[in-house]
Design an enzyme around this catalytic site. Structure first.
Site, short mmCIF file in Angstrom:
data_model
loop_
_atom_site.label_atom_id
_atom_site.label_comp_id
_atom_site.label_asym_id
_atom_site.label_seq_id
_atom_site.Cartn_x
_atom_site.Cartn_y
_atom_site.Cartn_z
N LYS A 117 0.84 -1.20 0.00
CA LYS A 117 0.00 0.00 0.00
C LYS A 117 0.87 1.24 0.00
O LYS A 117 1.63 1.47 0.94
CB LYS A 117 -0.89 0.01 1.25
CG LYS A 117 -1.77 1.24 1.31
CD LYS A 117 -2.36 1.44 2.68
CE LYS A 117 -2.29 2.87 3.19
NZ LYS A 117 -2.23 3.96 2.26
N GLU A 174 10.24 1.59 10.19
CA GLU A 174 11.13 2.74 9.95
C GLU A 174 10.31 3.98 10.22
O GLU A 174 9.38 4.30 9.47
CB GLU A 174 11.61 2.75 8.49
CG GLU A 174 12.41 1.53 8.08
CD GLU A 174 13.74 1.41 8.80
OE1 GLU A 174 14.22 2.42 9.36
OE2 GLU A 174 14.28 0.30 8.85
N CYS A 190 13.21 11.84 5.95
CA CYS A 190 13.33 11.44 7.37
C CYS A 190 14.75 11.66 7.87
O CYS A 190 14.97 11.75 9.07
CB CYS A 190 12.93 9.98 7.52
SG CYS A 190 13.85 8.91 6.42
N GLU A 208 9.20 16.25 15.66
CA GLU A 208 9.49 16.18 14.23
C GLU A 208 8.58 17.15 13.47
O GLU A 208 7.36 17.06 13.56
CB GLU A 208 9.26 14.76 13.71
CG GLU A 208 9.67 14.58 12.26
CD GLU A 208 9.36 13.20 11.70
OE1 GLU A 208 8.27 12.67 11.98
OE2 GLU A 208 10.21 12.68 10.96
P1 NAD Z 1 2.02 7.98 8.18
O1 NAD Z 1 2.43 7.15 9.33
O2 NAD Z 1 0.88 8.90 8.34
O3 NAD Z 1 1.65 7.07 6.92
C1 NAD Z 1 2.52 6.11 6.39
C2 NAD Z 1 1.72 5.02 5.72
O4 NAD Z 1 0.96 4.33 6.70
C3 NAD Z 1 0.70 5.54 4.69
O5 NAD Z 1 0.65 4.64 3.61
C4 NAD Z 1 -0.58 5.54 5.49
O6 NAD Z 1 -1.73 5.44 4.69
C5 NAD Z 1 -0.40 4.30 6.34
N1 NAD Z 1 -1.20 4.29 7.57
C6 NAD Z 1 -1.71 5.35 8.25
N2 NAD Z 1 -2.42 4.92 9.31
C7 NAD Z 1 -2.32 3.57 9.32
C8 NAD Z 1 -2.83 2.55 10.18
N3 NAD Z 1 -3.57 2.83 11.25
N4 NAD Z 1 -2.53 1.27 9.88
C9 NAD Z 1 -1.76 0.96 8.82
N5 NAD Z 1 -1.28 1.88 7.96
C10 NAD Z 1 -1.55 3.17 8.21
O7 NAD Z 1 3.33 8.72 7.73
P2 NAD Z 1 3.48 9.82 6.57
O8 NAD Z 1 2.90 11.08 7.08
O9 NAD Z 1 2.99 9.22 5.30
O10 NAD Z 1 5.06 9.93 6.46
C11 NAD Z 1 5.83 10.80 7.22
C12 NAD Z 1 6.53 10.06 8.33
O11 NAD Z 1 7.31 9.00 7.81
C13 NAD Z 1 7.52 10.95 9.06
O12 NAD Z 1 7.39 10.73 10.45
C14 NAD Z 1 8.87 10.46 8.58
O13 NAD Z 1 9.94 10.67 9.46
C15 NAD Z 1 8.60 9.02 8.40
N6 NAD Z 1 9.58 8.42 7.51
C16 NAD Z 1 10.51 7.58 8.03
C17 NAD Z 1 11.49 7.03 7.23
C18 NAD Z 1 12.52 6.09 7.78
O14 NAD Z 1 13.20 5.44 7.00
N7 NAD Z 1 12.70 6.00 9.08
C19 NAD Z 1 11.50 7.32 5.86
C20 NAD Z 1 10.53 8.19 5.37
C21 NAD Z 1 9.56 8.73 6.18
#
Ligand code: NAD
Length: 480
Positions: free
Chosen positions: A173, A248, A282, A384
Site C-alpha cells: 500500500k 522505519e 526522514c 518532528e
Molecule cells: P504515516 O504514518 O501517516 O503514513 C505512512 C503510511 O501508513 C501511509 O501509507 C498511510 O496510509 C499508512 N497508515 C496510516 N495509518 C495507518 C494505520 N492505522 N494502519 C496501517 N497503515 C496506516 O506517515 P506519513 O505522514 O505518510 O510519512 C511521514 C513520516 O514518515 C515521518 O514521520 C517520517 O519521518 C517518516 N519516515 C521515516 C522514514 C525512515 O526510513 N525511518 C522514511 C521516510 C519517512
C-alpha cells in the site's frame, strides 16, 4: 481525470466500494486524479491472490526471480522521465530531484536485491564429532509493505524489491497522498512479466487499507515506513498476532559542527541536509549544533546561502524547493513556525508561506526557515516538523553536544563535522542514532544496515538484513 486502479492478481481492479478519493497536485492545489477508496474486501482479494501465487513464485529458481526483477528495474529506467514527472506532480518535489534521485534509486533498489538474492548465504555451526547445524532460510509467505509520501517510489520499492527477491509475494500500500508512481509500477510489473498475484497493490486510506493488511491473519510480516504514532498503532495490532515487524519511523536529526570542520563543505552540506525535498526526508538535519567559536561565522554564511534558495513551481529547473506534499502538512509546518516564535525563537530567514504567480498560485509552498535562540529541549527542538524549518544552536563542549543531540525520543540519523578523526570515532559510539555520517550526509551504500534507534524504529532495512527479514529461519541439526 485519471482514475487509478488497484493491482490484484495481475489485473487493474476497481475498488469493491466503487468509491474514489481525490488526489491533489500540491503545487497547484488541484484535484488531478482519483484514487480507489479500497477497504478490507480489496485487501482480502489481494491476499488471496498473493497466497495462491506464493508456491510457484517461492519455488522458482532464484535466477529466474532475479531475471524478472531485473526486467522491472530496466523498465523503470526506460520510463524514468514519465515516472519523474508523475512523482513531482504527485508529491510536490522538484522535477530535477525526482529525475536525479527518486527514480534512479527505485531502479537501483530492484537491481540491488535482484542480484543480492543470488549471493545470499546461511551459516553452519559444526559441533565437533557430534553434529552439524545449518540455518535454512525460506521465504516467509505473503509480505505486507506500507510506505509514506515523502519519497514515494524510492521507499515503496525499497520494501517490495527485497520481499520479492527473497521469494515472498506481496500486498503493498502506497500513501494515499502519493499513489501515482505505485500505480505506474503496477503496470510496469505486468509488462516485466511478473506472474499474476506476485505483486498486488491496494490503494486507499491507512486506517482502512493499511490496517486490513496489518491485521490480516495470513500476512506474517509487515514492513512499514511512516510516522512514529502510526508505528505504535501497527505494533498494538500486529504484536499480539506475533507478526514479524520492520518499522522505519520518524526522526529529529542533528547536524553537529565543530570549529575545525572544513567550513565551505560544511555550510553547503548543512543547507542541502536541511532543505532537500523541502525538508521532507526522514534523514534531514533539522537541529544544527555549532561549536561556539564558529557560531557567528557559520550562521552568517548559512543564512546567506539559504536566502539564495528559490521556492516555486517544481517543474522549473531554477527552483530548489517545490511544494509541501499536502495542505494538512503545510498547515502543520506553519503551526510549528508559530510555535517556534512563541517559544522565543529568533527568525533569521523565511517563516512565511509563498504564493508563486501563475499555475502554482494555490499550491502549498513555504520559505526555507531558520531560527536561533531556542533551547535544545523546547518543543521546536524535540518534535518532528518534517518540513523546511531548522534551528541553530551553539554548544561549548563535546559532552554538552552529545547530550543535546541524544535528548529527543528519536534516533534515526546524525551528521557530524570535524577534522579530528579521534573525536569522530569517539563520538560515533556515543551518539544514539542508527546512522552516524561523518563529514557527509545522505551518502548511502545499499549494503549497510538502515534504520533507527529509540522511537525511530525497530529492525533494519538494507543489505541482507532486509532479505533476511522476509524469510523464516530454521536451525537444522544433523547428528553425525
Ligand atoms: P504515516 O504514518 O501517516 O503514513 C505512512 C503510511 O501508513 C501511509 O501509507 C498511510 O496510509 C499508512 N497508515 C496510516 N495509518 C495507518 C494505520 N492505522 N494502519 C496501517 N497503515 C496506516 O506517515 P506519513 O505522514 O505518510 O510519512 C511521514 C513520516 O514518515 C515521518 O514521520 C517520517 O519521518 C517518516 N519516515 C521515516 C522514514 C525512515 O526510513 N525511518 C522514511 C521516510 C519517512
Amino acid at each position: 481525470m485519471i482514475f487509478l486502479a488497484n493491482l490484484i492478481n495481475g489485473e487493474s481492479t476497481a475498488p469493491a466500494s466503487g468509491s474514489y478519493l481525490d488526489n491533489i497536485n500540491p503545487a497547484t492545489g488541484e484535484v488531478y486524479s482519483k484514487i480507489p477508496d479500497s477497504d478490507e474486501r480489496d485487501v482480502n482479494a489481494a491476499v488471496d491472490a498473493a497466497r495462491k501465487a506464493f508456491p510457484t513464485w517461492s519455488g522458482l529458481p532464484k535466477e529466474k526471480r532475479s531475471a524478472l526483477l531485473l526486467n522491472l528495474s530496466s523498465l523503470i529506467e526506460k520510463n524514468l522521465e514519465r515516472l519523474a514527472l508523475a512523482e513531482s506532480n504527485d508529491q510536490g518535489k522538484p522535477l530535477w530531484l525526482s529525475r536525479s534521485v527518486d527514480i534512479p534509486r527505485a531502479v537501483s533498489n530492484f537491481q540491488f536485491y535482484a542480484t543480492a538474492a543470488l549471493h545470499a548465504h546461511t551459516e553452519a555451526h559444526a559441533m565437533e564429532q557430534t553434529a552439524i547445524n545449518y540455518t535454512l532460510r525460506t521465504p516467509i509467505g505473503v509480505a505486507g509493505c506500507i510506505s509514506p509520501w515523502n519519497l514515494p517510489l524510492y521507499l515503496f520499492t525499497w520494501k517490495i524489491a527485497p520481499a520479492l527477491a527473497a521469494g515472498c509475494t506481496v500486498v503493498a500500500k502506497p500513501s494515499e497522498i502519493t499513489p501515482m508512481t505505485a500505480y505506474l509500477l503496477g503496470e510496469l510489473s505486468i509488462e516485466a512479466g511478473l506472474p499474476p498475484g506476485v505483486l498486488n497493490i491496494v490503494h486507499g486510506l491507512g486506517p482502512k487499507v493499511g490496517m486490513s493488511i496489518v491485521s490480516h491473519p495470513t500476512i506474517p510480516a509487515i514492513s512499514f515506513t511512516g510516522g512514529t504514532k502510526t508505528g505504535a498503532v501497527i505494533t498494538q495490532t500486529a504484536g499480539p498476532m506475533f507478526k514479524k515487524l520492520s518499522l522505519e519511523l520518524g526522526g529529529k536529526n542533528p547536524t553537529i559542527i565543530f570549529a575545525d570542520a572544513d567550513f565551505d563543505k560544511t555550510v553547503q552540506t548543512a543547507v542541502r541536509s536541511a532543505f532537500s525535498n523541502q525538508g521532507e526526508i526522514c534523514l534531514c538535519g533539522s537541529r544544527i549544533l555549532i561549536e561556539r567559536p564558529l557560531y557567528e561565522r557559520f550562521k552568517n554564511a548559512f543564512v546567506e546561502e539559504v536566502k539564495k534558495l528559490r521556492v516555486g513551481d517544481p517543474l522549473e529547473e531554477k527552483n530548489w524547493l517545490g511544494a509541501i506534499a499536502s495542505e494538512q502538512h503545510f498547515q502543520k509546518i506553519l503551526s510549528y513556525i508559530e510555535l517556534a516564535k512563541t517559544e522565543g525563537g529568533i527568525l533569521l530567514c523565511g517563516g512565511k508561506a509563498v504564493q508563486p504567480e501563475g499555475r502554482c498560485a494555490n499550491g502549498y509552498f513555504i520559505e526555507p526557515t531558520v531560527f536561533e535562540g531556542l533551547s535544545y529541549d523546547c518543543r521546536t527542538n524535540q518534535e518532528e516538523i518534517f518540513g523546511p524549518v531548522v534551528t541553530l544552536q551553539p554548544f561549548d563542549a563535546e559532552d554538552d553536544v552529545i547530550r543535546y543531540a541524544n535528548s529527543t525520543e528519536y534516533g534515526l540519523a546524525c551528521s557530524l563535522w570535524t577534522s579530528d578523526l579521534s573525536r569522530a570515532h569517539r563520538m560515533a559510539g556515543q551518539l544514539e542514532f542508527g546512522i552516524v555520517w561523518i563529514n557527509c550526509w545522505l551518502l548511502r551504500d545499499l549494503r549497510t544496515p538502515f534504520g533507527g534507534m529509540k522511537n525511530s524504529g525497530v529492525g533494519r532495512e538494507g543489505g541482507f538484513e532486509a532479505l533476511n527479514f522476509f524469510t523464516e529461519e530454521r536451525n537444522v541439526c544433523i547428528r553425525i
